[in-house]
Design a protein around this motif. Structure first.
Motif, short mmCIF file in Angstrom:
data_model
loop_
_atom_site.label_atom_id
_atom_site.label_comp_id
_atom_site.label_asym_id
_atom_site.label_seq_id
_atom_site.Cartn_x
_atom_site.Cartn_y
_atom_site.Cartn_z
N GLU A 178 0.82 -1.22 0.00
CA GLU A 178 0.00 0.00 0.00
C GLU A 178 0.85 1.26 0.00
O GLU A 178 0.75 2.11 0.89
CB GLU A 178 -0.94 0.00 1.22
CG GLU A 178 -1.90 -1.16 1.21
CD GLU A 178 -2.98 -1.10 2.28
OE1 GLU A 178 -4.06 -1.65 2.07
OE2 GLU A 178 -2.74 -0.49 3.34
N ALA A 428 -3.85 -3.94 11.66
CA ALA A 428 -2.80 -2.94 11.42
C ALA A 428 -3.18 -1.60 12.03
O ALA A 428 -2.40 -0.98 12.74
CB ALA A 428 -2.55 -2.79 9.93
N SER A 429 -4.39 -1.14 11.76
CA SER A 429 -4.73 0.23 12.17
C SER A 429 -4.95 0.35 13.67
O SER A 429 -4.62 1.37 14.26
CB SER A 429 -5.96 0.72 11.39
OG SER A 429 -7.02 -0.19 11.50
N TYR A 437 -10.42 -11.44 10.79
CA TYR A 437 -10.65 -11.59 9.35
C TYR A 437 -10.68 -13.06 8.93
O TYR A 437 -11.08 -13.38 7.83
CB TYR A 437 -9.51 -10.91 8.57
CG TYR A 437 -9.59 -9.39 8.53
CD1 TYR A 437 -10.22 -8.74 7.48
CD2 TYR A 437 -9.03 -8.61 9.53
CE1 TYR A 437 -10.30 -7.35 7.42
CE2 TYR A 437 -9.10 -7.23 9.49
CZ TYR A 437 -9.73 -6.61 8.44
OH TYR A 437 -9.80 -5.23 8.39
C1 BGP Z 1 -4.36 -2.95 4.98
C2 BGP Z 1 -3.03 -3.48 5.38
C3 BGP Z 1 -3.05 -4.74 6.16
C4 BGP Z 1 -4.29 -5.03 6.91
C5 BGP Z 1 -5.57 -4.50 6.33
C6 BGP Z 1 -6.76 -4.45 7.27
O1 BGP Z 1 -4.32 -1.58 4.98
O2 BGP Z 1 -2.21 -3.71 4.27
O3 BGP Z 1 -1.85 -4.85 6.85
O4 BGP Z 1 -4.17 -5.03 8.25
O5 BGP Z 1 -5.44 -3.23 5.77
O6 BGP Z 1 -6.67 -3.36 8.11
P1 BGP Z 1 -6.84 -3.49 9.68
O7 BGP Z 1 -5.86 -4.51 10.10
O8 BGP Z 1 -6.55 -2.16 10.24
O9 BGP Z 1 -8.24 -3.93 9.88
#
Ligand code: BGP
Length: 474
Positions: A178, A428-429, A437
């Motif tokens: 990304e 991640a966030s 997931y």
């Molecule tokens: C993307 C990233 C991942 C992943 C996903 C889901 O932005 O590449 O690493 O984590 O989003 O986001 P989150 O984990 O915040 O739900």
């Protein structure tokens, strides 16, 4: 709307079905076998708060789901679902613990050899992300991450090491996860230690330039040392719709699209587009670009990969602005769509839109390398077997894949589809485990408790069936 005449039609032969992960979100063992700390080891709340000086016990990524020890069992479960491809990232700080060493850490390389052995055992194609939000912490603190040109050289050495070691075992590579997200999450995406609010536009856009050069340089190196490698860029795709038919809204949406398209345009065409140069001029940003940089940028990618979770809207009218939540970038909430428990809009048709837009624009093969639904799951027992009744996840999967099939029928050249987080992992966030997931449940909770046991959710069997039928069961 949806052309139901395609029901029952299989996907193209050889379509790569699978799942995607990132080292920092699954591996754990953050300081084992010579690994150095990465920025993630000091981000206990992801991008929803400031980093800590040192790794802290509340940081779930330090142990994550312990893929480092359990990779064989996990890959066996992926194989049981019928995966044709497994996307994972290599933790840069396992290979170069500080990032600026001249010699790699053999124990780190050996771990990925073991992972590849397992993939090969089941005929699973690896798809390797070279840098997925896990810059070595030393590079962040001592160099301010990608704002410093010297990172290009460190990354080149790292990429060369990977191509030399694994180039005969790995065909598909992604240079940066990304890459456009650095605009919004400079620490996580660009390893930039300066807090976002204090970062100048010049620093930010220079960091982007440095990453783009490093990415193209990796492609160049791969052509030399791993001629069979296929190199892709990876973009956070979030189609932006005008909130209303007002032309000012249409243009406002276009400007947001440009911010994201720029990364693909540069990777595919090998130079900066006019609209991007205009933006830099208007921001008063003068970049340090050498003639050599311009030459390197001409090493363009073989394919474009992207993540897709949601779409957003944009408006030029501040009184109509209602901010929604979303994957790193956020945007104006689309009032016509349902949202997930984390407020991310659910828009399967948006995936067809992205696939068509990207294909029409770049005419190179595409790869969906992330798509998925983070949800609160409840572990339950059915006929004495622990599972999760996650019909909502299967519905999300099916609805999106039906649109993928439509896009293929529209003529899009698509290599494959990897569901994000086929096994529960740390988000991640927000760096939590309750945002699940997976098709595979992992017994670990936000407070760190849990046995780490794995259980097949009901969606596990749904995805297995879809893969078995090569999409015809959709
Ligand atoms: C993307 C990233 C991942 C992943 C996903 C889901 O932005 O590449 O690493 O984590 O989003 O986001 P989150 O984990 O915040 O739900």
């Amino acid at each position: 709307m949806t052309n139901t005449s395609l029901t029952g039609k299989a996907f193209p032969e050889g379509f790569l079905w699978g799942g995607a992960t990132a080292a920092n979100q699954i591996e754990g063992k953050w300081n084992v076998d010579g690994k150095g700390p990465s920025i993630q080891d000091v981000m206990p709340v992801g991008i929803s708060g400031a980093p800590t000086e040192e790794p802290t016990q509340d940081n779930l990524k330090l142990e994550a789901i312990d893929f480092y020890s359990r990779y064989a069992q996990d890959i066996a479960l992926f194989a049981e679902m019928g995966f044709k491809v497994f996307r994972f990232s290599i933790a840069w700080s396992r290979i170069f613990p500080n990032g600026d060493e001249t010699e790699p850490n053999e124990a780190g390389l050996a771990f990925y050899d073991r992972v590849l052995d397992e993939c090969e055992k089941y005929g699973i194609e690896p798809l390797v992300t070279i840098s997925h939000y896990e810059t070595p912490l030393h590079l962040a603190k001592a160099y301010d991450g990608w704002t410093d040109r010297r990172l290009i050289g460190f990354y080149e050495r790292y990429a060369r090491t990977l191509f030399e070691r694994f180039g005969n075992r790995v065909t598909y590579w992604l240079t940066f996860n990304e890459i456009n997200s650095v605009l919004h999450a400079p620490l996580m995406s660009g390893g930039i230690w300066t807090p976002k609010e204090q970062l100048s536009k010049t620093q930010l856009y220079q960091a982007i330039h440095n990453e783009l050069v490093a990415s193209a340089s990796a492609t160049k190196i791969a052509r030399e040392v791993a001629p069979n490698a296929k190199i892709g860029c990876m973009i956070l795709a979030m189609p932006t719709y005008p909130l209303t038919p007002d032309p000012d809204d249409v243009w406002a949406a276009k400007l947001i699209e440009h911010d994201n398209y720029a990364f693909g345009d540069i990777h595919v065409r090998g130079s900066y587009p006019g609209y991007y140069l205009r933006k830099l001029r208007e921001l008063g940003v003068e970049l340090d670009i050498t003639d050599e940089d311009r030459e390197i940028l001409k090493n363009t990618v073989d394919f474009v990969s992207f993540s897709y979770y949601m779409s957003v809207c944009e408006t030029a009218d501040p009184s109509k602005r209602v901010e929604g939540r979303g994957n790193i970038m956020g945007g104006v909430q689309n009032p016509t769509l349902e949202v997930s428990e984390w407020g991310w809009s659910i828009d399967p048709v948006g995936l067809r839109v992205v696939l068509n837009d990207f294909w029409e624009r770049w005419q190179v093969p595409l790869f969906i390398v992330e798509n998925g639904l983070g949800a609160m799951d409840k572990l339950t027992e059915v006929d004495g077997v622990k599972t999760v009744e996650d019909g909502y996840r299967t519905a999300y999967l099916r609805d999106h894949l039906i649109q993928v099939r439509e896009a293929i029928e529209d003529g899009v050249d698509l290599l494959g589809y990897t569901w994000w987080g086929p096994i529960d992992l740390v988000s991640a966030s927000t760096a939590e485990l309750s945002k699940r997931y997976g098709f595979i449940y992992v017994d670990r909770n936000n407070d760190g408790s849990g046995s780490l046991e794995r259980y097949r959710k009901q969606s596990f069997y749904a995805y297995k069936e879809i893969i078995e039928s090569n999409g015809a069961s959709l």
